[in-house]
Design a protein around this motif. Sequence first.
Motif, mmCIF file in Angstrom:
data_model
loop_
_atom_site.group_PDB
_atom_site.id
_atom_site.type_symbol
_atom_site.label_atom_id
_atom_site.label_comp_id
_atom_site.label_asym_id
_atom_site.label_seq_id
_atom_site.Cartn_x
_atom_site.Cartn_y
_atom_site.Cartn_z
ATOM 1 N N LEU A 286 -40.612 -27.987 -64.409
ATOM 2 C CA LEU A 286 -39.365 -28.127 -65.168
ATOM 3 C C LEU A 286 -38.229 -27.407 -64.442
ATOM 4 C CD1 LEU A 286 -37.580 -28.826 -67.563
ATOM 5 C CD2 LEU A 286 -38.660 -26.975 -68.871
ATOM 6 N N GLU A 287 -38.515 -26.243 -63.929
ATOM 7 C CA GLU A 287 -37.464 -25.511 -63.211
ATOM 8 C C GLU A 287 -37.089 -26.228 -61.917
ATOM 9 O OE1 GLU A 287 -38.191 -21.329 -62.834
ATOM 10 O OE2 GLU A 287 -37.963 -21.016 -64.995
ATOM 11 N N GLU A 288 -38.066 -26.839 -61.276
ATOM 12 C CA GLU A 288 -37.739 -27.614 -60.064
ATOM 13 C C GLU A 288 -36.837 -28.799 -60.414
ATOM 14 O OE1 GLU A 288 -41.868 -26.488 -57.649
ATOM 15 O OE2 GLU A 288 -41.680 -28.434 -58.640
ATOM 16 N N ARG A 289 -37.120 -29.430 -61.550
ATOM 17 C CA ARG A 289 -36.243 -30.521 -61.983
ATOM 18 C C ARG A 289 -34.830 -29.979 -62.275
ATOM 19 N NH1 ARG A 289 -38.840 -35.738 -63.607
ATOM 20 N NH2 ARG A 289 -40.975 -35.413 -62.923
ATOM 21 N N LEU A 290 -34.798 -28.845 -62.925
ATOM 22 C CA LEU A 290 -33.496 -28.236 -63.226
ATOM 23 C C LEU A 290 -32.722 -27.933 -61.944
ATOM 24 C CD1 LEU A 290 -34.488 -25.886 -66.193
ATOM 25 C CD2 LEU A 290 -32.608 -27.546 -66.252
ATOM 26 N N ALA A 291 -33.449 -27.451 -60.932
ATOM 27 C CA ALA A 291 -32.781 -27.161 -59.659
ATOM 28 C C ALA A 291 -32.196 -28.434 -59.059
ATOM 29 C CB ALA A 291 -33.768 -26.503 -58.693
ATOM 30 N N ASN A 292 -32.932 -29.541 -59.174
ATOM 31 C CA ASN A 292 -32.404 -30.818 -58.691
ATOM 32 C C ASN A 292 -31.172 -31.241 -59.476
ATOM 33 O OD1 ASN A 292 -34.192 -31.279 -56.624
ATOM 34 N ND2 ASN A 292 -35.678 -32.325 -57.920
ATOM 35 N N LEU A 293 -31.263 -31.115 -60.780
ATOM 36 C CA LEU A 293 -30.121 -31.494 -61.621
ATOM 37 C C LEU A 293 -28.911 -30.609 -61.310
ATOM 38 C CD1 LEU A 293 -32.148 -31.990 -64.913
ATOM 39 C CD2 LEU A 293 -30.860 -33.798 -63.727
ATOM 40 N N TYR A 294 -29.191 -29.366 -61.006
ATOM 41 C CA TYR A 294 -28.117 -28.446 -60.638
ATOM 42 C C TYR A 294 -27.423 -28.930 -59.370
ATOM 43 C CZ TYR A 294 -25.836 -24.026 -59.349
ATOM 44 O OH TYR A 294 -24.921 -23.069 -59.006
ATOM 45 N N ARG A 295 -28.246 -29.302 -58.390
ATOM 46 C CA ARG A 295 -27.658 -29.783 -57.128
ATOM 47 C C ARG A 295 -26.896 -31.084 -57.321
ATOM 48 N NH1 ARG A 295 -32.098 -26.951 -54.893
ATOM 49 N NH2 ARG A 295 -33.566 -28.642 -55.229
ATOM 50 N N GLN A 296 -27.290 -31.861 -58.326
ATOM 51 C CA GLN A 296 -26.559 -33.100 -58.628
ATOM 52 C C GLN A 296 -25.314 -32.823 -59.479
ATOM 53 O OE1 GLN A 296 -29.381 -35.749 -60.584
ATOM 54 N NE2 GLN A 296 -30.934 -35.279 -59.036
ATOM 55 N N GLY A 297 -25.075 -31.584 -59.772
ATOM 56 C CA GLY A 297 -23.883 -31.243 -60.563
ATOM 57 C C GLY A 297 -24.021 -31.541 -62.036
ATOM 58 N N LYS A 298 -25.243 -31.700 -62.498
ATOM 59 C CA LYS A 298 -25.440 -32.054 -63.914
ATOM 60 C C LYS A 298 -25.680 -30.842 -64.814
ATOM 61 C CE LYS A 298 -27.086 -36.704 -62.963
ATOM 62 N NZ LYS A 298 -28.259 -37.577 -62.812
ATOM 63 N N VAL A 299 -25.926 -29.718 -64.180
ATOM 64 C CA VAL A 299 -26.091 -28.489 -64.963
ATOM 65 C C VAL A 299 -24.720 -27.837 -65.110
ATOM 66 C CG1 VAL A 299 -27.011 -26.121 -64.887
ATOM 67 C CG2 VAL A 299 -28.503 -28.069 -64.383
ATOM 68 N N VAL A 300 -24.390 -27.484 -66.340
ATOM 69 C CA VAL A 300 -23.110 -26.814 -66.586
ATOM 70 C C VAL A 300 -23.344 -25.309 -66.448
ATOM 71 C CG1 VAL A 300 -21.295 -26.394 -68.288
ATOM 72 C CG2 VAL A 300 -22.382 -28.653 -68.157
ATOM 73 N N GLY A 301 -22.619 -24.679 -65.548
ATOM 74 C CA GLY A 301 -22.759 -23.223 -65.402
ATOM 75 C C GLY A 301 -23.942 -22.844 -64.530
ATOM 76 N N GLY A 302 -24.413 -21.640 -64.701
ATOM 77 C CA GLY A 302 -25.451 -21.086 -63.833
ATOM 78 C C GLY A 302 -26.844 -21.547 -64.215
ATOM 79 N N LEU A 303 -27.734 -21.471 -63.229
ATOM 80 C CA LEU A 303 -29.136 -21.821 -63.474
ATOM 81 C C LEU A 303 -29.997 -20.645 -63.042
ATOM 82 C CD1 LEU A 303 -31.426 -23.843 -64.147
ATOM 83 C CD2 LEU A 303 -31.235 -24.687 -61.789
#
Lengths: 324, 360
Positions: free
Chosen positions: B47-64
């Motif tokens: 799940l965290e790896e997916r979150l890291a991908n979403l972060y790199r895609q600019g889909k995470v708002v704010g910090g991860l």
Amino acid sequence: MAERTYLEAIRRGLLEEMDRDERVFLLGEDIGEFGGAFKVTAGLIDRFGPERVIDTPISESAIVGAAIGAALLGMRPVAEMQFIDFISTTFDLITNFAAKCRYRWGAAVPMVVRGPCGGYVHGGPYHSQNVEAYFHHTPGLKIVQPSTPYDAKGLMKAAIRDDNPVLYFEHKFLYRRLREEVPDDDYVVPIGKAAVRRRGKDLTIVTYGALVPVCLEVASEMEAAGASVGVVDLRTLLPLDEATILEEVSRSGKLLIVHEDTLTGGVGAEVAARVAEKAFEYLDGPIRRVAAADTPIPFSPVLEERVLPQKPDVMRAARELLDY
Amino acid sequence: MSTERRSTSERRSGGGRTQAKASGPGRALSLGRRLELFYYMLLNRRLEERLANLYRQGKVVGGLYLSLGQEATSVASAFALEPQDLLAPMIRNLGSMLVRGVKPREVLMQYMAKADGPSGGRDGNLHFGGVERGLIAPSSMVGALVPVMAGVALASRMRKLDAVALTYVGDGATSTGAFHEGMNFASVQKLPLVVIGEDNRFAYSTPVSKQMAIATLADRAKAYAMAAVTVDGNDAEAVYTATKLAVERARAGGGPTFIEAKTMRMRGHAEHDDGRYVPRELLEEWRAKDPIDRYRAFLSEKEHVSAADLHAIEERIRAELDEEVARAEASPEPPAERGLGCVYAEDPRPFGGPSGHGGS
């Protein structure tokens, strides 16, 4: 019905709520066997035991943190700050934790934090403060400050029953100086409702706490001199009873705000702003404030008297407004 | 007290080894539970790896804020709780929330500030909870949860709920006043509280050596006469056993325990931080102690779980996360008006979105 002091009325409110609801408990420093620095909780440990009247270490963050945790689990804790000045040491838990639980994750924190506030007793910089302005800026909190024994009991009961964190500031100058008939019945003074202590046609004084009796004296003396001066006792500082303030000011056309807290950024500034925004067309003069000088509260009686608002200050400001 | 003394001597003789001795009678996990434990650790990581991908895609708002490499501590400690217990995670305790029944989509929607996330867009990341689901939401002020969970434990005792409170602090959080006040109060009151102290070597960029003059986090507990133990935080079974013992003692009225879990933060403080201040050799050293690799090896060597069965868990998680990510991405942004409501308990406006999320 019994005659009770302001302090006894607070204790009576605590006792009745603890009798009524076993979820209510107290925690704080020296509140058990010793009965509290001012004896507000005297005798309660005998009636309710040490499980419900908990003596704590000198740890305001633990006191308030534990109250928050217990409140989250459905208890109704009342946390005492031995002097309200000490609340600064648990600012984070009140403003960042308790106040934001409902908004951030929907959780209710039915907690009361109470303690003696205010000056005129030569307590010096750390035993005389009024701290409402620090918290007035925090969404999610409620703040009350009674000025009569009747309200002291009724607001305590309302605060304990409220599902939000409520800061209950009790004025130590009033503790044993005020005494009146306080009904033994189960009544509450609703949070969010100011009391119109006097109606006035010429001037409205908006005040709270220990200055309410002072303003009432001023109003009586003014009446003898032919002026009709009203006094609104806010009782709840957050949320402000804007409707009552606007109604009274609209009637008189003049507003004098009197509070013991320091001037800059005080609750009076918010009252003034609301009236200027919403009742400007009713005003027949400038809004005036009488408040403490922007200094710490000094220890010397002479200095303290100079810094804190006194009756002649209120009188002078009222006259100036009436003459405007 | 005897526990404290034992843990200290064990620490002195035991170096970095697992010091909590495993399995008293009835405490060893069944194979089924062990597979479940492995599943949650792997779910935490994937799940965290997916979150890291979403972060790199600019889909995470704010910090991860990731807990990659620390999964054993979060998952195995929460695994030792009973359903009635209450848990308060900190930012690197995603795994503990999954064990408590949080769905990956909830975390995903929180990080993406979606309408259907449990806080409805009002807060982000792991900042959500619900008393009815045994989850107390953290604030960003590290250490604050210790006195709050002491209060939860106090209320549990007063209401005879038989519930234990468990929360986490990092090495940095043990320097806060709230931590110490909460620890002391819990110990004086002998509250049913377990505090997991994760020593992951860095508080943002500050190494433990600048955080405290004492050798080890568990020493913090000494001043409060609180039982303390140090475990290898990357050894899931050791974390589980230590927590289980602490939870049992707390439930029996034996008071609070501080469990120090030695682990390592394998990423920066958050994904914007490349963590260049962390010595490369230290990361290499800890990479060799990866908790999931170790538990996988344990399962195949000691429990003879086949490679195919382990692979099936991996596949199950992949499919599950595909769906969870899709659902989270499909959730809209919250309506702007939602920002204005629900400051007070009596606010009649619904707390959450159409799917009816809400707190307590």
